[in-house]
Motif scaffolding. Structure first.
Motif, PDB file in Angstrom:
ATOM      1  N   VAL A   1       0.778  -0.870  -0.083  1.00 44.28           N
ATOM      2  CA  VAL A   1       0.189  -0.284  -0.188  1.00 44.28           C
ATOM      3  C   VAL A   1       0.741   1.383   0.002  1.00 44.28           C
ATOM      4  N   CYS A   2       0.442   2.136  -0.518  1.00 41.20           N
ATOM      5  CA  CYS A   2       1.435   3.581  -0.075  1.00 41.20           C
ATOM      6  C   CYS A   2       0.072   4.710   0.518  1.00 41.20           C
ATOM      7  N   VAL A   3       1.448   5.403   1.645  1.00 49.63           N
ATOM      8  CA  VAL A   3       0.635   6.579   1.907  1.00 49.63           C
ATOM      9  C   VAL A   3       1.898   7.885   1.546  1.00 49.63           C
ATOM     10  N   SER A   4       0.555   9.114   1.439  1.00 52.51           N
ATOM     11  CA  SER A   4       1.717  10.001   1.106  1.00 52.51           C
ATOM     12  C   SER A   4       2.464  11.034   2.124  1.00 52.51           C
ATOM     13  N   ASP A   5       3.022  11.819   1.523  1.00 50.10           N
ATOM     14  CA  ASP A   5       3.371  12.274   2.987  1.00 50.10           C
ATOM     15  C   ASP A   5       2.652  12.986   3.961  1.00 50.10           C
TER      16      ASP A   5
ATOM     17  N   VAL B   1       1.957  10.231   5.732  1.00 52.11           N
ATOM     18  CA  VAL B   1       3.187   9.813   7.032  1.00 52.11           C
ATOM     19  C   VAL B   1       3.618  11.537   8.011  1.00 52.11           C
ATOM     20  N   ALA B   2       3.185  12.634   7.561  1.00 50.21           N
ATOM     21  CA  ALA B   2       3.700  14.219   8.780  1.00 50.21           C
ATOM     22  C   ALA B   2       2.066  13.321  10.060  1.00 50.21           C
ATOM     23  N   GLU B   3       0.781  12.620  10.035  1.00 53.91           N
ATOM     24  CA  GLU B   3       0.303  12.692  10.611  1.00 53.91           C
ATOM     25  C   GLU B   3       0.351  11.691  11.373  1.00 53.91           C
ATOM     26  N   ALA B   4       1.214  10.026  10.850  1.00 54.46           N
ATOM     27  CA  ALA B   4       1.341   9.471  11.809  1.00 54.46           C
ATOM     28  C   ALA B   4       2.217   9.911  12.926  1.00 54.46           C
ATOM     29  N   MET B   5       3.568  10.555  12.194  1.00 58.39           N
ATOM     30  CA  MET B   5       4.648  11.022  12.985  1.00 58.39           C
ATOM     31  C   MET B   5       3.625  11.687  14.239  1.00 58.39           C
ATOM     32  N   ARG B   6       2.803  12.381  14.195  1.00 57.87           N
ATOM     33  CA  ARG B   6       2.108  13.330  14.605  1.00 57.87           C
ATOM     34  C   ARG B   6       1.377  12.479  15.849  1.00 57.87           C
ATOM     35  N   ALA B   7       0.612  11.221  15.163  1.00 56.31           N
ATOM     36  CA  ALA B   7       0.255  11.081  16.011  1.00 56.31           C
ATOM     37  C   ALA B   7       1.338   9.227  17.131  1.00 56.31           C
ATOM     38  N   LEU B   8       2.173   9.270  16.480  1.00 60.47           N
ATOM     39  CA  LEU B   8       2.925   8.298  17.488  1.00 60.47           C
ATOM     40  C   LEU B   8       3.694   9.102  18.041  1.00 60.47           C
ATOM     41  N   PHE B   9       4.263  10.465  18.237  1.00 56.89           N
ATOM     42  CA  PHE B   9       4.202  11.427  19.098  1.00 56.89           C
ATOM     43  C   PHE B   9       3.512  11.941  20.242  1.00 56.89           C
ATOM     44  N   ALA B  10       3.057  11.793  20.214  1.00 53.60           N
ATOM     45  CA  ALA B  10       1.233  12.274  21.099  1.00 53.60           C
ATOM     46  C   ALA B  10       0.954  11.173  21.889  1.00 53.60           C
ATOM     47  N   ASP B  11       1.113   9.939  21.244  1.00 53.25           N
ATOM     48  CA  ASP B  11       0.544   9.085  22.215  1.00 53.25           C
ATOM     49  C   ASP B  11       1.766   8.433  22.161  1.00 53.25           C
ATOM     50  N   THR B  12       2.687   8.220  22.391  1.00 53.63           N
ATOM     51  CA  THR B  12       3.824   7.329  22.490  1.00 53.63           C
ATOM     52  C   THR B  12       5.048   7.996  22.878  1.00 53.63           C
ATOM     53  N   HIS B  13       4.577   9.112  22.895  1.00 50.13           N
ATOM     54  CA  HIS B  13       6.403  10.041  23.126  1.00 50.13           C
ATOM     55  C   HIS B  13       7.170   9.544  22.471  1.00 50.13           C
ATOM     56  N   ASN B  14       7.311   8.354  20.918  1.00 53.56           N
ATOM     57  CA  ASN B  14       8.601   8.247  20.522  1.00 53.56           C
ATOM     58  C   ASN B  14       8.834   9.659  19.462  1.00 53.56           C
ATOM     59  N   VAL B  15       9.915  10.077  18.914  1.00 53.25           N
ATOM     60  CA  VAL B  15      10.273  10.295  17.633  1.00 53.25           C
ATOM     61  C   VAL B  15      10.347   9.434  16.788  1.00 53.25           C
TER      62      VAL B  15
ATOM     63  N   GLY C   1      14.736  21.020  13.787  1.00 53.89           N
ATOM     64  CA  GLY C   1      13.465  21.006  12.072  1.00 53.89           C
ATOM     65  C   GLY C   1      12.802  20.608  11.571  1.00 53.89           C
ATOM     66  N   ALA C   2      12.885  19.200  10.750  1.00 57.68           N
ATOM     67  CA  ALA C   2      11.907  18.673   9.636  1.00 57.68           C
ATOM     68  C   ALA C   2      10.841  18.465  10.361  1.00 57.68           C
ATOM     69  N   PHE C   3      10.919  17.807  12.137  1.00 57.32           N
ATOM     70  CA  PHE C   3      10.019  17.474  12.937  1.00 57.32           C
ATOM     71  C   PHE C   3       9.186  18.608  13.693  1.00 57.32           C
ATOM     72  N   ALA C   4      10.160  19.528  13.620  1.00 60.63           N
ATOM     73  CA  ALA C   4       9.306  20.895  14.852  1.00 60.63           C
ATOM     74  C   ALA C   4       8.132  21.403  13.184  1.00 60.63           C
ATOM     75  N   GLN C   5       8.447  21.928  12.215  1.00 57.83           N
ATOM     76  CA  GLN C   5       7.471  21.747  11.322  1.00 57.83           C
ATOM     77  C   GLN C   5       6.370  20.786  11.060  1.00 57.83           C
ATOM     78  N   VAL C   6       6.767  19.929  10.840  1.00 56.94           N
ATOM     79  CA  VAL C   6       5.491  18.230  11.495  1.00 56.94           C
ATOM     80  C   VAL C   6       4.689  18.719  12.530  1.00 56.94           C
ATOM     81  N   LEU C   7       5.086  18.925  13.524  1.00 59.38           N
ATOM     82  CA  LEU C   7       4.358  18.722  14.474  1.00 59.38           C
ATOM     83  C   LEU C   7       3.769  20.732  14.807  1.00 59.38           C
ATOM     84  N   ALA C   8       4.634  22.166  14.078  1.00 56.33           N
ATOM     85  CA  ALA C   8       3.771  22.981  13.529  1.00 56.33           C
ATOM     86  C   ALA C   8       2.873  22.475  12.742  1.00 56.33           C
ATOM     87  N   CYS C   9       2.467  22.114  11.701  1.00 60.94           N
ATOM     88  CA  CYS C   9       1.224  21.400  11.194  1.00 60.94           C
ATOM     89  C   CYS C   9      -0.406  21.569  11.610  1.00 60.94           C
TER      90      CYS C   9
END
Length: 322
Positions: free
Chosen positions: A253-257, A260-274, A310-318
């Motif tokens: 299956v394919c996932v868009s950027d 992926v950004a949404e998943a990065m935010r979810a993983l951080f919010a729910d597990t505090h893993n980067v 910086g990239a992670f900060a932008q993902v969270l800021a979105c």
């Protein structure tokens, strides 16, 4: 399919565990709430280089030292995690390591590779150009060219999935696909442990080579435009990996950027893993397919956490500005 004897897998386990402990797998309650399913995360972001690639590097270079005892140095191309694994393993074996990355590569991954003793070179605008330059330098300098896919890399990576399947037998496991060692290793571990977990590969919507090749039954090149999931930035599939994946995976299956950004935010919010982009891709696919697997047990690989600050900060800021 690449098959390994039980004693080979056990020897690989011993070798890997000389350098690092088994990584954990946790069932996170907040992730379960998001998906309506039990969710087990295999935390390969907890290795000494922050990614699953280390396992393959340790096993590959151990085999190389036995096959080519006169070898003094290795060279390869990477977007980062493969290069860190080579630097870490090369240092343990007293070998030099030269790594070629494309221009614009992650600054923090570059810094991590240099700190591991790697000679870092920049060439080209994408991974394929960097790999071709590495191949030319290997011949010019008399260095051993480490491929992006090899049986020993699969053997090393499969140790992580043996750990996982020995503890958990999920209904489905989502695995991101770069050059294919992660998904092929999961297939090897599934056979080794005898579990019946379905395997689903995950590619970037902006790097569709393995998805198109899986569908068409032959290696198909595709352009790479992902800005976030550089660990899945594959333009040309490896034929050996493709053969295994077509035989063993239920789907790709394919996932868009954006997913992926949404998943990065979810993983951080729910597990505090980067999670870096490719590291979050498996959970992005699980969220995309949540209705299909509701009430089931879902496994996902968090394959790496090496995202630039910086990239992670932008993902969270979105998310904050949404």
């Amino acid at each position: 399919m690449t098959l390994f004897r039980r004693e080979e897998i056990e020897a690989a386990h011993r070798l890997v565990h000389q350098a690092m402990p088994a990584t954990p797998q946790y069932a996170w309650p907040l992730l379960a709430r998001r998906l309506g399913a039990q969710v087990w995360v295999k935390h390969e972001n907890h290795t000494p280089v922050g990614a699953f690639k280390l396992r393959g590097g340790l096993v590959y270079l151990d085999g190389l030292r036995r096959r080519e005892p006169r070898c003094t140095g290795v060279i390869s191309a990477t977007r980062g995690n493969h290069g860190q694994s080579m630097g870490f393993a090369a240092r343990r074996h007293g070998l030099s390591a030269t790594i070629v990355v494309p221009h614009g590569n992650s600054l923090e991954k570059n810094a991590a590779m240099r700190e591991l003793g790697v000679e870092l070179l920049e060439h080209g605008d994408e991974f394929q150009a960097a790999r071709e330059h590495a191949q030319a330098l290997a011949a010019e300098r008399g260095l051993h060219m480490v491929p992006s896919f090899h049986a020993d890399l699969v053997l090393g990576v499969c140790t992580g999935w043996v750990e996982f399947f020995s503890a958990v037998q999920p209904d489905v496991l989502f695995v991101p696909v770069g050059m294919g060692s992660g998904l092929c290793a999961a297939a090897v571990a599934r056979r080794h442990t005898g579990v019946h977990t379905r395997l689903i590969g995950v590619v970037s919507s902006h790097a569709l080579a393995y998805r198109l090749s899986f569908e068409q039954g032959r290696a198909v090149e595709a352009p790479v435009t992902t800005q976030l999931a550089d660990g899945m930035a594959c333009r040309s599939p490896d034929p050996q990996a493709l053969e295994i994946i077509r035989a063993e995976a239920e789907d790709i299956v394919c996932v868009s950027d954006a997913e992926v950004a949404e998943a990065m935010r979810a993983l951080f919010a729910d597990t505090h893993n980067v999670a870096e982009g490719a590291g979050a891709a498996a959970f992005a696919a699980a969220m995309q397919q949540r209705e299909r697997w509701r009430g089931k047990t879902v496994g996902v690989a968090l394959t790496g956490g090496n995202v630039d600050s910086g990239a992670f900060a932008q993902v969270l800021a979105c998310a904050a500005g949404a």
